[in-house]
Write a protein that holds these residues in place. Sequence first.
Motif, mmCIF file in Angstrom:
data_model
loop_
_atom_site.group_PDB
_atom_site.id
_atom_site.type_symbol
_atom_site.label_atom_id
_atom_site.label_comp_id
_atom_site.label_asym_id
_atom_site.label_seq_id
_atom_site.Cartn_x
_atom_site.Cartn_y
_atom_site.Cartn_z
ATOM 1 N N ALA A 1 51.619 35.902 37.443
ATOM 2 C CA ALA A 1 51.809 36.709 38.186
ATOM 3 C C ALA A 1 51.098 38.383 37.840
ATOM 4 N N LEU A 2 51.132 37.967 36.430
ATOM 5 C CA LEU A 2 50.711 39.232 35.740
ATOM 6 C C LEU A 2 49.446 39.528 35.502
ATOM 7 N N GLU A 3 48.342 38.189 35.585
ATOM 8 C CA GLU A 3 46.775 38.340 35.988
ATOM 9 C C GLU A 3 46.583 39.301 37.138
ATOM 10 N N LEU B 1 48.846 43.009 37.463
ATOM 11 C CA LEU B 1 48.315 44.055 36.064
ATOM 12 C C LEU B 1 47.136 44.579 36.792
ATOM 13 N N PRO B 2 45.729 44.426 37.468
ATOM 14 C CA PRO B 2 44.173 44.996 37.780
ATOM 15 C C PRO B 2 45.200 45.565 39.334
ATOM 16 N N GLU B 3 45.384 45.483 39.983
ATOM 17 C CA GLU B 3 46.119 46.315 41.028
ATOM 18 C C GLU B 3 46.530 46.972 40.836
ATOM 19 N N HIS B 4 47.446 46.985 40.034
ATOM 20 C CA HIS B 4 48.646 48.165 39.851
ATOM 21 C C HIS B 4 48.494 49.086 37.982
ATOM 22 N N PRO B 5 47.007 49.389 38.294
ATOM 23 C CA PRO B 5 47.205 50.073 36.150
ATOM 24 C C PRO B 5 47.716 51.375 36.249
ATOM 25 N N ALA C 1 55.997 39.504 42.825
ATOM 26 C CA ALA C 1 54.334 38.948 42.729
ATOM 27 C C ALA C 1 55.045 37.079 41.860
ATOM 28 N N LEU C 2 56.290 37.212 40.945
ATOM 29 C CA LEU C 2 56.270 35.892 40.453
ATOM 30 C C LEU C 2 57.122 35.140 41.419
ATOM 31 N N THR D 1 52.718 29.898 30.937
ATOM 32 C CA THR D 1 54.148 30.705 31.151
ATOM 33 C C THR D 1 54.103 30.835 32.256
ATOM 34 N N VAL D 2 55.325 30.816 32.996
ATOM 35 C CA VAL D 2 55.077 31.144 34.616
ATOM 36 C C VAL D 2 55.308 32.539 35.085
#
Length: 191
Positions: A6-8, A11-15, A186-187, A1-2
């Motif tokens: 971006a989520l990968e 999310l680790p950078e902004h828990p 991010a997207l 998916t698109v």
Amino acid sequence: TVLQPALEKLLPEHPDLNIEIIVDYGLTDIVAEGFDAGVRLGEQVAKDMIAVRIGPDMRMAVVGSPAYFARYPKPKVPSDLMQHNCINLRMPTYGGIFSWEFEKKSQELKVRVEGQLVFNNIAMRLDAALKGLGLAYMPEDLVQAHVEQGRLIRVLADWCEPFSGYHLYYPSRRQSSPAFTLFRDALRYSD
């Protein structure tokens, strides 16, 4: 998916960031439903929304298995599809069965195909095509590996022009939160 790449990264950078994603094939009113944003193809975004491109242009592909084409001739023009068993798509956004859309040299055609199978899901249509049950009209990127490996044969490629890919959209009258701004940025797609 698109959304996945971006989520990968995000999310680790902004828990402390929490994102809820709901998949709905209808043209949901994001304002009335209380959503911050939605994702649609560029041509489906309402004019009063802000749209941010999150993916490249797309192309559709008409595909069938080698076993299917061992029984039936390959269509040469979109109207030939009327003699084929086509795997249809039911989408609430289009009020029923989706017409297959083609374009060549500015000539646009919508073909209402017939077939024994109707699904409202991409995976089931792809599986049916791979099993030789009919022709499917699918996003090119989802079938490319199957075509390259010989599990599917693409036809009518010269009738499948690129169109505007996925966009994140949201109301123009809304102040964006810092979390939403991070997500949107991010997207954002850049080629």
